[in-house]
Scaffold this active site. Structure first.
Site, short mmCIF file in Angstrom:
data_model
loop_
_atom_site.label_atom_id
_atom_site.label_comp_id
_atom_site.label_asym_id
_atom_site.label_seq_id
_atom_site.Cartn_x
_atom_site.Cartn_y
_atom_site.Cartn_z
N SER A 173 10.09 0.97 2.27
CA SER A 173 9.86 2.29 2.88
C SER A 173 10.53 2.32 4.24
O SER A 173 10.16 1.55 5.14
CB SER A 173 8.37 2.55 3.04
OG SER A 173 8.18 3.57 4.00
N HIS B 282 12.31 3.98 -0.57
CA HIS B 282 11.19 4.93 -0.50
C HIS B 282 11.32 5.72 0.81
O HIS B 282 11.42 5.13 1.89
CB HIS B 282 9.89 4.13 -0.54
CG HIS B 282 8.65 4.93 -0.58
ND1 HIS B 282 8.14 5.49 -1.74
CD2 HIS B 282 7.76 5.27 0.40
CE1 HIS B 282 7.01 6.12 -1.48
NE2 HIS B 282 6.76 6.02 -0.17
N ASP C 59 9.62 8.56 3.17
CA ASP C 59 8.34 9.21 3.46
C ASP C 59 8.55 10.47 4.29
O ASP C 59 8.91 10.39 5.46
CB ASP C 59 7.43 8.25 4.23
CG ASP C 59 6.89 7.16 3.33
OD1 ASP C 59 6.23 7.50 2.33
OD2 ASP C 59 7.13 5.98 3.62
N MET D 150 6.85 13.62 6.08
CA MET D 150 5.53 14.04 6.61
C MET D 150 5.69 15.29 7.46
O MET D 150 6.66 15.39 8.23
CB MET D 150 4.94 12.92 7.47
CG MET D 150 4.82 11.59 6.74
SD MET D 150 3.96 10.40 7.77
CE MET D 150 4.19 8.90 6.80
N HIS E 32 8.74 10.61 -1.15
CA HIS E 32 7.28 10.77 -1.14
C HIS E 32 6.95 11.91 -0.19
O HIS E 32 7.03 11.75 1.03
CB HIS E 32 6.66 9.44 -0.68
CG HIS E 32 5.17 9.44 -0.57
ND1 HIS E 32 4.48 8.41 0.03
CD2 HIS E 32 4.23 10.33 -0.98
CE1 HIS E 32 3.17 8.68 -0.02
NE2 HIS E 32 3.00 9.84 -0.62
N MET F 27 4.64 14.09 1.77
CA MET F 27 3.29 14.25 2.33
C MET F 27 3.31 15.55 3.11
O MET F 27 3.24 15.56 4.35
CB MET F 27 2.95 13.03 3.20
CG MET F 27 2.63 11.80 2.35
SD MET F 27 2.75 10.25 3.28
CE MET F 27 4.49 9.94 3.12
N MET G 293 -2.12 5.75 -3.59
CA MET G 293 -2.12 5.37 -2.18
C MET G 293 -3.22 4.33 -1.94
O MET G 293 -4.38 4.55 -2.30
CB MET G 293 -2.39 6.59 -1.29
CG MET G 293 -1.25 7.59 -1.18
SD MET G 293 0.32 6.91 -0.58
CE MET G 293 -0.15 6.25 1.02
N ASP H 98 1.31 2.18 -2.79
CA ASP H 98 1.90 2.41 -1.45
C ASP H 98 0.83 2.28 -0.38
O ASP H 98 -0.17 3.01 -0.38
CB ASP H 98 2.50 3.83 -1.44
CG ASP H 98 3.21 4.19 -0.14
OD1 ASP H 98 3.34 3.32 0.73
OD2 ASP H 98 3.64 5.36 -0.03
C1 DX5 Z 1 2.26 5.81 4.51
C2 DX5 Z 1 3.53 5.80 3.70
C3 DX5 Z 1 3.98 4.46 3.31
C4 DX5 Z 1 4.23 3.51 4.44
C5 DX5 Z 1 3.71 2.20 4.00
O1 DX5 Z 1 1.68 7.07 4.48
O2 DX5 Z 1 3.39 6.57 2.53
O3 DX5 Z 1 5.10 4.53 2.44
O4 DX5 Z 1 5.57 3.35 4.82
O5 DX5 Z 1 3.77 1.30 5.03
P1 DX5 Z 1 3.07 -0.14 4.95
O6 DX5 Z 1 3.74 -0.88 3.82
O7 DX5 Z 1 3.38 -0.71 6.29
O8 DX5 Z 1 1.60 0.08 4.71
ZN ZN Z 2 5.04 6.45 1.02
#
Ligand code: DX5
Ligand code: ZN
Length: 219
Positions: A7, A32, A34, A36, A65, A67, A136, A174
């Site tokens: 990620s 991956h 993310d 947000m 992903h 969010m 998650m 994740d």
């Molecule tokens: C958190 C993200 C993850 C994040 C995971 O909301 O969706 O993808 O990068 O990070 P680690 O592996 O550090 O928990």
């Molecule tokens: Zn993620």
């Protein structure tokens, strides 16, 4: 085969293009991403324009992903930007079935994610519409949190439902996946392991990938 999906949330944002190239050079097949929005989660990262800018740097699978609230508003933008998998949150939409259908129709893989507080039963009827289900194992929003072991029962349940119903979805986990928790997720059925902080903490991404793949094989 189990795949590691680093990620980029934990990568160096000032050098994202180079980071993506380094992941590919290290042998990673999936990255991956993310997204947000500061609404669905209390953090803001990047959107489709950044993913579009990264696309020419790599032909890895772009595992996006989302969010974000009411994600379907932005599906076209992420698909045009080069997403291969688009995962929305069950909790962020008023019509997950419509959204998943829209993604498949657009020719990308349709993913559905559930937060730690959402039970598998809530999404059971949606599973035939999913190419990927993302469990998650932390509250979404930030990297570097501790793995919540309740995710393991959810993975097991989703795997047994897949077996029972002839499902095709991949299982992704994740949050808090590291050398200590990785093998439990593999034994519980995870196919794709997202790794943020634990992966990027390593200086050499090639060695990191090798180490985590080796651990997954011994699970
Ligand atoms: C958190 C993200 C993850 C994040 C995971 O909301 O969706 O993808 O990068 O990070 P680690 O592996 O550090 O928990
Ligand atoms: Zn993620």
């Amino acid at each position: 085969m189990v795949e590691i999906a680093p990620s980029v949330l934990s990568a160096d944002f000032a050098r994202l293009g180079e980071e993506i190239e380094a992941l590919q050079a290290a042998g990673c097949r999936i990255v991956h991403l993310d997204v947000m929005d500061g609404m669905f989660v209390p953090n803001i990262t990047f959107g489709a324009p950044v993913i579009k800018a990264l696309r020419p740097h790599s032909d890895m699978v772009f595992d996006v992903h989302l969010m974000i609230e009411q994600p379907s508003r932005y599906f076209d933008a992420f698909i045009k930007a080069g997403a291969d998998v688009v995962t929305l949150h069950f909790e962020a939409t008023d019509d997950a079935a419509r959204d998943l259908g829209q993604l498949r129709k657009a020719g990308v893989r349709a993913g559905l994610s559930i937060k730690p507080g959402t039970p598998v039963e809530a999404v059971e009827s949606l599973l035939p519409l999913c190419d990927l289900v993302l469990v998650m194992s932390v509250e979404p929003g930030f990297g570097g949190q501790s793995f919540q072991p309740q995710a393991l029962q959810k993975l097991e349940r989703l795997r047994s439902l897949r077996r029972q119903n002839g499902g095709i979805y991949l299982l992704e986990v994740d949050g808090g996946v590291n050398a200590d928790t990785l093998q439990d997720t593999v034994r519980a059925g995870a196919d794709w392991l997202v790794m943020g902080s634990a992966f990027f903490r390593e200086k050499d991404y090639g060695q990191a990938l090798e180490k985590f793949m080796e651990l997954s094989k011994l699970a």
